[in-house]
Design an enzyme around this catalytic site. Structure first.
Site, PDB file in Angstrom:
ATOM      1  N   CYS A   2       0.864  -1.173   0.000  1.00  0.00           N
ATOM      2  CA  CYS A   2       0.000   0.000   0.000  1.00  0.00           C
ATOM      3  C   CYS A   2       0.899   1.221   0.000  1.00  0.00           C
ATOM      4  CB  CYS A   2      -0.855   0.060   1.267  1.00  0.00           C
ATOM      5  SG  CYS A   2      -2.109  -1.233   1.328  1.00  0.00           S
ATOM      6  N   GLY A  28      -0.360   0.487  -4.989  1.00  0.00           N
ATOM      7  CA  GLY A  28      -1.692  -0.068  -4.806  1.00  0.00           C
ATOM      8  C   GLY A  28      -2.652   0.567  -5.779  1.00  0.00           C
ATOM      9  N   ASN A 102       0.391   0.423   5.885  1.00  0.00           N
ATOM     10  CA  ASN A 102       1.138  -0.390   4.916  1.00  0.00           C
ATOM     11  C   ASN A 102       1.861  -1.480   5.699  1.00  0.00           C
ATOM     12  OD1 ASN A 102       4.135   0.179   2.906  1.00  0.00           O
ATOM     13  ND2 ASN A 102       2.592  -1.413   2.735  1.00  0.00           N
ATOM     14  N   GLY A 103       1.644  -2.743   5.289  1.00  0.00           N
ATOM     15  CA  GLY A 103       2.281  -3.864   5.999  1.00  0.00           C
ATOM     16  C   GLY A 103       1.223  -4.852   6.443  1.00  0.00           C
ATOM     17  N   CYS A 236      12.494  -4.719   3.950  1.00  0.00           N
ATOM     18  CA  CYS A 236      12.083  -5.631   2.868  1.00  0.00           C
ATOM     19  C   CYS A 236      12.992  -5.425   1.659  1.00  0.00           C
ATOM     20  CB  CYS A 236      10.629  -5.365   2.496  1.00  0.00           C
ATOM     21  SG  CYS A 236      10.136  -6.285   1.030  1.00  0.00           S
ATOM     22  N   TYR A 242      11.888  -4.766  -6.687  1.00  0.00           N
ATOM     23  CA  TYR A 242      10.731  -4.631  -7.566  1.00  0.00           C
ATOM     24  C   TYR A 242       9.745  -3.525  -7.189  1.00  0.00           C
ATOM     25  CZ  TYR A 242       6.192  -5.797  -9.603  1.00  0.00           C
ATOM     26  OH  TYR A 242       4.984  -5.734 -10.239  1.00  0.00           O
ATOM     27  N   SER A 283       9.943  -2.922 -14.771  1.00  0.00           N
ATOM     28  CA  SER A 283      10.750  -3.143 -13.569  1.00  0.00           C
ATOM     29  C   SER A 283      12.097  -3.799 -13.865  1.00  0.00           C
ATOM     30  CB  SER A 283       9.956  -3.954 -12.550  1.00  0.00           C
ATOM     31  OG  SER A 283       9.364  -5.052 -13.183  1.00  0.00           O
ATOM     32  N   ASP A 346      13.085  -9.002 -13.277  1.00  0.00           N
ATOM     33  CA  ASP A 346      13.402  -8.692 -11.867  1.00  0.00           C
ATOM     34  C   ASP A 346      13.110  -9.869 -10.947  1.00  0.00           C
ATOM     35  OD1 ASP A 346      10.523  -8.286 -10.856  1.00  0.00           O
ATOM     36  OD2 ASP A 346      10.661  -7.030 -12.623  1.00  0.00           O
ATOM     37  N   CYS A 382       5.237 -14.424   1.803  1.00  0.00           N
ATOM     38  CA  CYS A 382       5.578 -13.278   2.656  1.00  0.00           C
ATOM     39  C   CYS A 382       4.444 -13.040   3.653  1.00  0.00           C
ATOM     40  CB  CYS A 382       5.749 -12.048   1.771  1.00  0.00           C
ATOM     41  SG  CYS A 382       5.944 -10.527   2.716  1.00  0.00           S
ATOM     42  N   CYS A 433      15.281  -8.193   5.493  1.00  0.00           N
ATOM     43  CA  CYS A 433      14.463  -9.397   5.492  1.00  0.00           C
ATOM     44  C   CYS A 433      14.673 -10.056   4.131  1.00  0.00           C
ATOM     45  CB  CYS A 433      12.992  -9.046   5.676  1.00  0.00           C
ATOM     46  SG  CYS A 433      11.894 -10.469   5.464  1.00  0.00           S
ATOM     47  N   CYS A 436      11.496 -14.487   1.863  1.00  0.00           N
ATOM     48  CA  CYS A 436      10.861 -15.120   0.693  1.00  0.00           C
ATOM     49  C   CYS A 436      11.877 -15.894  -0.146  1.00  0.00           C
ATOM     50  CB  CYS A 436      10.104 -14.099  -0.143  1.00  0.00           C
ATOM     51  SG  CYS A 436      11.029 -12.614  -0.481  1.00  0.00           S
TER      52      CYS A 436
HETATM   53  S1  SF4 Z   1       9.437 -12.010   2.927  1.00  0.00           S
HETATM   54 FE1  SF4 Z   1      10.310 -11.068   1.066  1.00  0.00          FE
HETATM   55  S2  SF4 Z   1       8.719  -9.724   0.322  1.00  0.00           S
HETATM   56 FE2  SF4 Z   1       8.198 -10.210   2.442  1.00  0.00          FE
HETATM   57  S3  SF4 Z   1       9.114  -8.596   3.681  1.00  0.00           S
HETATM   58 FE3  SF4 Z   1      10.601 -10.228   3.582  1.00  0.00          FE
HETATM   59  S4  SF4 Z   1      11.882  -9.706   1.793  1.00  0.00           S
HETATM   60 FE4  SF4 Z   1      10.009  -8.492   1.640  1.00  0.00          FE
END
Ligand code: SF4
Length: 456
Positions: A2, A28, A102-103, A236, A242, A283, A346, A382, A433, A436
């Site tokens: 978002c 979004g 957002n999140g 993230c 992307y 992208s 990407d 995710c 993070c 994924c």
């Molecule tokens: S799991 Fe992947 S998409 Fe989700 S927050 Fe972590 S790095 Fe980002």
């Protein structure tokens, strides 16, 4: 995903917010909304669709007040319907509350159950509504303690822009999954998901809201607090790969430059013999530039993007989805015919879109197609606010690279390594993070990834 935006105090608050949301539209496209506050009165307008579908000059003029909060939505909890639009607004014993989030929260189910058992009546199936109920139930008698208490109950990812009566509030979880920055325009403070929104209205970037920070913006200035215990950071990494706009600075650093570095690293790890390098627009463009620069292979556009298709293009069936892929990118036969091509993508999610694109490029006469992907294989869902499909829908979670290569029909397929991706980042690798790709979730490893978690 978002996009969130807020401004205070400014006489054109609604107008500025509408422009800010235009800049954040890529985050979004399902719904857009703005709430303003004028004296003791709130004015809200929101609807399904793009900012340009939902707002016009007359509506913007009716949104009076010097404080505004805006939201563009890509649903990650709760389906895409008019009830699940933001800013989410309620009147409560502590005053007017409006939320732009957002999140994704990771303790949604337990908080929801607890609140319902205590008599809460939910109007939506968004996790964001939980925040409003917590704020309204606080027994504290000032806005600062109310917010500190309510946010202390949340787990997971949140970047927030809140209105609490005549206070504009910005907050980010202690891990910092989603971005949020602070700017200044014409004496007013501005909060935005990405710096491209500040650029559009001519605001000056001041800094990012830090993980775990809450800022309270009142008419007479800004106060910042960091009331929670520090945790590790978990920015993230997919924002850089992307999601974010290339002209934004995310987590304090430029997205365009980072994507070019990813492409350069990809060229170093997986060289290719090709007549030219082409991106899958848009992208893949920046990684393709980096790949071309590092490999000294010329850059060409082998496909041209049609920019005039939004999400209003409904795609209930696979056939229509395939048609959408076709309408979005048209191959350039003159460029492709008889050529060996390095295609830069990407990321690959289900693999079906890449398969369609490879088929289209072959039909346009390309002789060899070598796909290079500027991130490692996506294998895990995710839980922190990106709408990745379930594990079984992610093609790389159940198949090796050779299988995926054959499935999409490329002559070769290589993905950037995990180390290569992290080395290309502008921040230390421990700050990101990467769940994924690795399955190493910073929190909530046993979470279920389900958009309809509150609908079942
Ligand atoms: S799991 Fe992947 S998409 Fe989700 S927050 Fe972590 S790095 Fe980002």
């Amino acid at each position: 995903m978002c996009g969130i935006f807020g401004v205070y105090p400014h006489k054109d608050a609604a107008h500025l917010t509408c422009l800010g949301l235009y800049a954040l539209q890529h985050r979004g496209e399902e719904a857009s909304g703005i709430i303003t506050r004028n004296g003791r009165k709130a004015h809200l307008h929101k609807g399904l669709g793009l900012v340009s579908d939902v707002f016009d000059e007359k509506i913007i003029r009716s949104l009076k007040g010097e404080l505004a909060v805006g939201h563009v939505r890509y649903s990650t909890t709760g389906s895409s319907n008019i009830k699940n639009t933001q800013p989410f607004y309620v009147k409560s014993k502590i005053g007017d509350i409006a939320i732009a989030h957002n999140g994704n929260l990771t303790n949604t189910t337990s908080l929801h159950r607890e609140l319902e058992n205590n008599g809460a009546l939910f109007q939506t199936t968004m996790d964001s509504e939980i925040i409003a109920h917590l704020l309204a139930r606080s027994h504290n008698n000032n806005s600062q303690d109310t917010v500190i208490w309510a946010l202390s109950k949340l787990e997971g990812a949140y970047s927030l822009v809140l209105m609490l009566d005549d206070v504009l509030i910005g907050a980010r979880d202690t891990f910092g999954w989603r971005p949020l920055c602070l700017g200044k325009f014409d004496g007013a403070y501005v909060l935005a998901s990405e710096t491209c929104a500040l650029d559009l209205i001519g605001a000056q970037y001041i800094r990012d809201i830090e993980p775990g920070e809450i800022v309270f913006i009142k008419k007479d200035g800004l106060t910042s607090i960091k009331p929670y215990q520090k945790t590790r950071h978990a920015f993230c990494i997919f924002e850089y790969i992307y999601f974010a706009r290339p002209d934004s600075n995310i987590f304090g650093h430029n997205v365009y430059a980072t994507r070019k570095r990813l492409g350069g690293q990809l060229a170093a790890e997986f060289p290719v013999v090709a007549d030219f390098v082409m991106p899958i627009p848009d992208s893949g463009t920046y990684a393709a530039l980096g790949f071309s620069e590092a490999s000294k292979i010329p850059f060409e556009y082998g496909m041209i993007r049609n920019h005039y298709i939004g999400r209003t293009f409904i795609q209930p069936t696979q056939d229509l989805r395939d048609f959408r892929v076709k309408i979005k990118l048209n191959p350039l036969r003159e460029v492709l015919n008889g050529k060996k091509v390095a295609i830069i993508e990407d990321s690959i999610v289900r693999g079906t879109t890449s398969r369609m694109r490879v088929k289209t490029l072959r039909q346009a006469g390309a002789k060899e197609l070598h796909m290079r992907v500027s991130c490692p294989p996506l294998k895990f869902p995710c839980f922190y606010g990106i709408d990745f499909p379930t594990k079984k829908e992610l093609v790389a979670s159940k198949h090796d690279i050779a299988w995926v290569r054959d499935f999409i029909g490329a002559d070769s397929l290589e993905y950037l390594s995990l180390d290569g991706m992290l080395d290309s980042m502008p921040l230390p690798k421990e700050d990101f993070c990467t769940a994924c790709f690795t399955g190493k979730y910073p929190i909530c490893h046993s979470c279920r990834s389900s958009k309809d978690i509150l609908e079942k």
